[in-house]
Design an enzyme around this catalytic site. Sequence first.
Site, mmCIF file in Angstrom:
data_model
loop_
_atom_site.group_PDB
_atom_site.id
_atom_site.type_symbol
_atom_site.label_atom_id
_atom_site.label_comp_id
_atom_site.label_asym_id
_atom_site.label_seq_id
_atom_site.Cartn_x
_atom_site.Cartn_y
_atom_site.Cartn_z
ATOM 1 N N ILE A 97 54.052 26.528 -57.873
ATOM 2 C CA ILE A 97 53.765 25.979 -56.547
ATOM 3 C C ILE A 97 55.087 25.969 -55.798
ATOM 4 O O ILE A 97 56.069 25.370 -56.251
ATOM 5 C CB ILE A 97 53.102 24.579 -56.625
ATOM 6 C CG1 ILE A 97 52.827 24.023 -55.231
ATOM 7 C CG2 ILE A 97 53.888 23.604 -57.457
ATOM 8 C CD1 ILE A 97 51.890 22.813 -55.199
ATOM 9 N N TYR A 98 55.138 26.698 -54.700
ATOM 10 C CA TYR A 98 56.385 26.875 -53.964
ATOM 11 C C TYR A 98 56.141 26.814 -52.461
ATOM 12 O O TYR A 98 55.214 27.447 -51.953
ATOM 13 C CB TYR A 98 57.006 28.246 -54.285
ATOM 14 C CG TYR A 98 57.664 28.310 -55.637
ATOM 15 C CD1 TYR A 98 59.021 28.069 -55.780
ATOM 16 C CD2 TYR A 98 56.915 28.589 -56.781
ATOM 17 C CE1 TYR A 98 59.632 28.106 -57.025
ATOM 18 C CE2 TYR A 98 57.519 28.636 -58.036
ATOM 19 C CZ TYR A 98 58.877 28.397 -58.145
ATOM 20 O OH TYR A 98 59.471 28.431 -59.378
ATOM 21 N N GLY A 109 53.094 21.217 -49.821
ATOM 22 C CA GLY A 109 52.934 21.164 -51.278
ATOM 23 C C GLY A 109 51.759 20.261 -51.638
ATOM 24 O O GLY A 109 50.949 20.580 -52.514
ATOM 25 N N ASN A 136 64.980 19.840 -62.040
ATOM 26 C CA ASN A 136 64.330 20.021 -60.725
ATOM 27 C C ASN A 136 63.762 18.674 -60.251
ATOM 28 O O ASN A 136 62.554 18.440 -60.251
ATOM 29 C CB ASN A 136 63.239 21.092 -60.853
ATOM 30 C CG ASN A 136 62.667 21.495 -59.501
ATOM 31 O OD1 ASN A 136 62.962 20.865 -58.485
ATOM 32 N ND2 ASN A 136 61.847 22.527 -59.490
ATOM 33 N N TYR A 143 55.578 15.487 -58.437
ATOM 34 C CA TYR A 143 54.507 15.353 -59.429
ATOM 35 C C TYR A 143 54.291 13.886 -59.831
ATOM 36 O O TYR A 143 53.158 13.449 -60.006
ATOM 37 C CB TYR A 143 54.817 16.191 -60.674
ATOM 38 C CG TYR A 143 54.954 17.670 -60.403
ATOM 39 C CD1 TYR A 143 53.989 18.344 -59.664
ATOM 40 C CD2 TYR A 143 56.045 18.399 -60.873
ATOM 41 C CE1 TYR A 143 54.115 19.704 -59.400
ATOM 42 C CE2 TYR A 143 56.166 19.753 -60.619
ATOM 43 C CZ TYR A 143 55.209 20.399 -59.883
ATOM 44 O OH TYR A 143 55.326 21.736 -59.631
ATOM 45 N N LYS A 145 54.844 11.261 -58.006
ATOM 46 C CA LYS A 145 54.129 10.617 -56.896
ATOM 47 C C LYS A 145 52.616 10.884 -57.016
ATOM 48 O O LYS A 145 51.778 10.081 -56.616
ATOM 49 C CB LYS A 145 54.688 11.173 -55.579
ATOM 50 C CG LYS A 145 53.813 11.076 -54.365
ATOM 51 C CD LYS A 145 54.075 9.782 -53.616
ATOM 52 C CE LYS A 145 53.119 9.502 -52.479
ATOM 53 N NZ LYS A 145 53.070 10.459 -51.416
HETATM 54 C C1 LIG Z 1 57.929 20.635 -54.943
HETATM 55 C C2 LIG Z 1 57.302 21.144 -53.634
HETATM 56 C C3 LIG Z 1 56.179 22.123 -53.936
HETATM 57 C C4 LIG Z 1 56.741 19.946 -52.858
HETATM 58 O O1 LIG Z 1 56.188 20.423 -51.660
HETATM 59 P P1 LIG Z 1 56.552 19.758 -50.250
HETATM 60 O O2 LIG Z 1 55.691 20.378 -49.229
HETATM 61 O O3 LIG Z 1 58.018 19.855 -50.039
HETATM 62 O O4 LIG Z 1 56.211 18.226 -50.513
HETATM 63 P P2 LIG Z 1 55.216 17.266 -49.702
HETATM 64 O O5 LIG Z 1 55.701 17.123 -48.305
HETATM 65 O O6 LIG Z 1 53.821 17.722 -49.863
HETATM 66 O O7 LIG Z 1 55.491 15.905 -50.514
HETATM 67 C C5 LIG Z 1 54.466 15.028 -50.933
HETATM 68 C C6 LIG Z 1 55.132 13.842 -51.577
HETATM 69 O O8 LIG Z 1 55.845 14.206 -52.771
HETATM 70 C C7 LIG Z 1 57.081 13.484 -52.843
HETATM 71 N N1 LIG Z 1 58.207 14.422 -52.687
HETATM 72 C C8 LIG Z 1 58.152 15.710 -52.285
HETATM 73 N N2 LIG Z 1 59.383 16.243 -52.264
HETATM 74 C C9 LIG Z 1 60.229 15.275 -52.652
HETATM 75 C C10 LIG Z 1 61.640 15.220 -52.806
HETATM 76 N N3 LIG Z 1 62.430 16.271 -52.555
HETATM 77 N N4 LIG Z 1 62.204 14.048 -53.217
HETATM 78 C C11 LIG Z 1 61.430 12.950 -53.457
HETATM 79 N N5 LIG Z 1 60.063 12.949 -53.314
HETATM 80 C C12 LIG Z 1 59.490 14.104 -52.921
HETATM 81 C C13 LIG Z 1 57.088 12.500 -51.697
HETATM 82 O O9 LIG Z 1 56.507 11.293 -52.153
HETATM 83 C C14 LIG Z 1 56.184 13.206 -50.694
HETATM 84 O O10 LIG Z 1 55.537 12.329 -49.797
HETATM 85 P P3 LIG Z 1 56.319 11.799 -48.478
HETATM 86 O O11 LIG Z 1 57.024 12.964 -47.856
HETATM 87 O O12 LIG Z 1 55.208 11.257 -47.650
HETATM 88 O O13 LIG Z 1 57.284 10.785 -48.980
HETATM 89 C C15 LIG Z 1 58.369 21.823 -52.735
HETATM 90 O O14 LIG Z 1 59.415 20.906 -52.472
HETATM 91 C C16 LIG Z 1 58.955 23.087 -53.293
HETATM 92 O O15 LIG Z 1 58.419 24.161 -53.069
HETATM 93 N N6 LIG Z 1 60.100 23.000 -54.001
HETATM 94 C C17 LIG Z 1 60.793 24.177 -54.477
HETATM 95 C C18 LIG Z 1 59.995 24.933 -55.521
HETATM 96 C C19 LIG Z 1 59.712 24.108 -56.729
HETATM 97 O O16 LIG Z 1 60.573 23.394 -57.239
HETATM 98 N N7 LIG Z 1 58.465 24.235 -57.204
HETATM 99 C C20 LIG Z 1 58.015 23.546 -58.381
HETATM 100 C C21 LIG Z 1 58.383 24.333 -59.580
HETATM 101 S S1 LIG Z 1 57.781 23.501 -61.043
#
Ligand SMILES: CC(C)(COP(=O)(O)OP(=O)(O)OC[C@H]1O[C@@H](n2cnc3c(N)ncnc32)[C@H](O)[C@@H]1OP(=O)(O)O)[C@@H](O)C(=O)NCCC(=O)NCCS
Length: 174
Positions: A97-98, A109, A136, A143, A145
Site C-alpha cells: 500500500i503506497y 491510504g 517504517n 496500521y 491507528k
Molecule cells: C503508510 C501510508 C500508506 C499511509 O497513507 P496516508 O494517506 O499517508 O495516511 P492517511 O492520511 O490515510 O492516515 C490515516 C491515519 O493513519 C495515521 N498516520 C498516517 N501516517 C502517519 C504518520 N506518518 N505518522 C503518524 N500517524 C500516521 C494517522 O492517525 C492518520 O490519521 P490523521 O491524519 O487523521 O491523524 C502512506 O504514508 C505511505 O504510502 N507511506 C509510504 C509507503 C509505505 O510505507 N507503505 C507501507 C509499506 S508496509
Amino acid sequence: MEDLEILKIGLSDILELQHIATETFVETFSHKNTADNMSLYLDNNLSLDILSAEINTINSEFYFALKGNEIVGYMKLNFGSAQIELKGINSIELERIYVLKKYQRNQIGQQLLDKAIDIASQKQLEFIWLGVWEENWSAINFYTKNNFHEFDRHLFLLGEDRQTDIMMKKNLRL
Ligand SMILES: CC(C)(COP(=O)(O)OP(=O)(O)OC[C@H]1O[C@@H](n2cnc3c(N)ncnc32)[C@H](O)[C@@H]1OP(=O)(O)O)[C@@H](O)C(=O)NCCC(=O)NCCS
C-alpha cells in the site's frame, strides 16, 4: 479535495503500475538503503516481467488510487494461495500500500485500506495481515491507528540487506 477513485487494474495498466510502484518505493526507502540494494530490489521485484506475472496471478489484485487522471497511490492484495505466508482461505494479505509522498496524510491510504477491508468483508474473511519494515514508523503508526497488532517477525530481503519485517494483523470479525 477532489474525490478519490479506487480502480482495479489489469495488464494494460502495467507501465503506469511500474511507474507508481517504482516512484513510491524510491521515495519511501532510498534514504535508508544503499543505491546498490535499491537497484537490486527494483530489478528483482518491479521489472515488467515480474509485475505482469503478478497481475496475471489468480488471487492477486492491484488497485490504483486516482485523483482525476493522476495515479496518487496503489495497493496489492493477495487471497488464498497467492498470500506470501499464512496461505489460509480465511485471510487476505495487504502486500503493498503506497501513496505518493506529496499526497500523504490526506486519508488516501485510509481509503485504500478501507477498500481492502470492504473486499475482505464481502468475502467474509476473518482477518487482514501484512508485513512492515521495523524501521517504517509512519506505516506502523498508520496500521496501529487501524487496530492492527503484531503477531510475528520475519526476514525481508531488500537487495542483499536482511531486514526484519513486523507481521501485523487485524481481526475483521470483532
Ligand atoms: C503508510 C501510508 C500508506 C499511509 O497513507 P496516508 O494517506 O499517508 O495516511 P492517511 O492520511 O490515510 O492516515 C490515516 C491515519 O493513519 C495515521 N498516520 C498516517 N501516517 C502517519 C504518520 N506518518 N505518522 C503518524 N500517524 C500516521 C494517522 O492517525 C492518520 O490519521 P490523521 O491524519 O487523521 O491523524 C502512506 O504514508 C505511505 O504510502 N507511506 C509510504 C509507503 C509505505 O510505507 N507503505 C507501507 C509499506 S508496509
